[in-house]
Design a protein around this motif. Structure first.
Motif: not given
Lengths: 164, 284
Positions: A54-61, A64-84
């Motif tokens: 769920a966290a990964f998909l939220c970040g990935l979502f 989709f609207f980022g223009t510079k780098l793809f996957g960075n939000n998925a990465f950070t959201f997964t890190v955040a999920a680990c912390i939670v």
């Protein structure tokens, strides 16, 4: 099946809330990330087998609207999920203050981590500004109890939840 | 025993592995996505998936627009509230001015009447206004002129009502700038008066709450309702010929009476006294 429909509903709600707040808060220059608050709330309610995707998909979502780098939000959201998940073993997220402090810290961390990833991968600076990030984190933290309450209310104690 | 411990250890190790495997997979996946080139296939997939979310984007923008409009609407409401408060104050001020204008108009009418029937043409004196009226003593008033204006104790006081001048009272106390006037209705008020038609003389006394009475009128005098009563030349305080009032009734109910008692309706009622003419030096 019913739990998945609920999850999809919450995901749609999270996206609408996120864009709405981003549009409104951009006027005041605040980098608000309410999607992260939803992601954190998912992780406190769902089992890891469902919380991480769920966290990964939220970040990935967001990617989709980022223009510079793809996957960075998925990465950070997964890190955040680990912390939670790590914090959930020590703190009780039923209380308002752990929710507020967790969302505040995670929003700031995710914002900083995203900027670092952009610098690292494409050598582009996307630092939103300290006060912008701080203000966005504070706003996200203020809204966090409402987000957590909504997620808990909708998901309840289903099969996908930790307290089944 | 050993086998149980080994089993538990294996179970814990498997749990730990699973615990770290899932986030590691997603972290690796996202890392792979980051190193993928954005052009070509990735860009196309991104574009296609972005289209799926268009309804949500529109809904969010609509909600944001509404939220921004709410902000403006709240501001407009606050402005309207402020304007409403200001307008209410203006209305209150206008009402106050209107009531003042009404009072001034009323006073103007009375003053015009005074000019038309000015007793100053016949007597020397000063005009004064009622400055204070004690609520407990309705039969006396304080006027805004005193000894500085030539007023002395026992000066006669006139006023106007219904287009006619009449005796209002007598000055009882004088300071430099104010005077106390005892009105006709007061129980302590007395004046020598005479009836216009027959010329009989008597003593007019205030009745307090009861009607004003004219005493010591001869028993056989022809007194009728409506007869005018004037101040008598026998009076040492009041100049002769001032209208006091008119007869409203004759009392015949007292046994062994030696004189008539006549009830008089004063020309100037206590409540109508507003502007007063104080005679300072008799007839011109």
């Amino acid at each position: 099946m019913r739990a998945f429909i609920k999850l999809i509903f919450l995901f749609v709600l999270a996206t609408v809330c996120h864009w709405c707040l981003v549009t409104v808060c951009s006027v005041w220059g605040l980098s608000v990330n309410i999607m992260l608050a939803f992601s954190a709330a998912f992780c406190t309610v769902l089992k890891p087998a469902f919380g991480y995707p769920a966290a990964f998909l939220c970040g990935l979502f967001l990617d989709f609207f980022g223009t510079k780098l793809f996957g960075n939000n998925a990465f950070t959201f997964t890190v955040a999920a680990c912390i939670v998940y790590a914090l959930a073993e020590r703190f009780d997220f039923d209380g308002i203050f752990p929710q507020i402090f967790a969302v505040f810290g995670l929003t700031f961390l995710v914002g900083a981590l995203n900027s670092l990833l952009l610098v690292w991968f494409i050598s582009a600076s996307m630092w939103p500004g300290f006060w912008s990030l701080l203000g966005g984190s504070a706003l996200g933290a203020v809204l966090a109890p409402a987000v957590f309450w909504t997620v808990r209310r909708v998901l309840g104690k289903g099969a996908v939840c930790r307290q089944a | 025993m050993l086998s149980n411990r080994t089993k538990q250890h294996k179970k814990y190790a498997a749990g730990t592995k699973r615990r770290f495997l899932l986030p590691a997979v997603f972290l690796l996946l996202s890392f792979l996505l980051m190193i993928l080139p954005l052009e070509g296939f990735v860009s196309s997939v991104k574009a296609v998936l972005s289209y799926i979310f268009i309804p949500q984007v529109r809904l969010a923008h609509g909600a944001a627009k509404y939220a921004q409009n709410v902000n403006e609407t709240v501001r407009e409401l606050l402005d309207a509230h402020r304007e409403n408060r200001e307008l209410k104050q203006q209305i209150e001020m206008t009402q106050l001015l209107a009531s003042q204008a009404e009072a001034i108009l009323d006073e103007n009418g009375r003053l015009t009447e005074i000019l038309r029937l000015n007793p100053a043409r016949r007597w020397q004196g000063v005009w004064a206004k009622v400055a204070y009226r004690e609520p407990s003593q309705w039969n006396s008033v304080i006027i805004d002129k005193g000894s500085a204006a030539g007023i002395r104790e026992r000066s006669a006081v006139l006023s106007l009502e219904k287009g006619m001048e009449g005796l209002a009272g007598v000055v009882t106390e004088v300071t430099e700038n104010t005077s106390k006037v005892l009105l006709i209705r007061d129980e302590d008020f007395m004046a020598a008066v005479s009836l216009e038609r027959g010329g009989e003389e008597g003593l007019l006394t205030g009745g307090g709450r009861r009607p004003v009475r004219l005493k010591y009128i001869p028993l056989l005098a022809d007194v009728r309702k409506g007869d005018k009563v004037y101040t008598s030349s026998a009076s040492s305080i009041f100049p002769a010929g001032i209208l006091v009032g008119s007869v409203s009734g004759v009392r015949n109910d007292e046994s062994f009476q030696t004189a008539l008692t006549v009830e008089v309706d004063p020309q100037v009622r206590a409540s109508a006294v507003k502007e007063l003419f104080v005679i300072t030096d008799g007839r011109k």
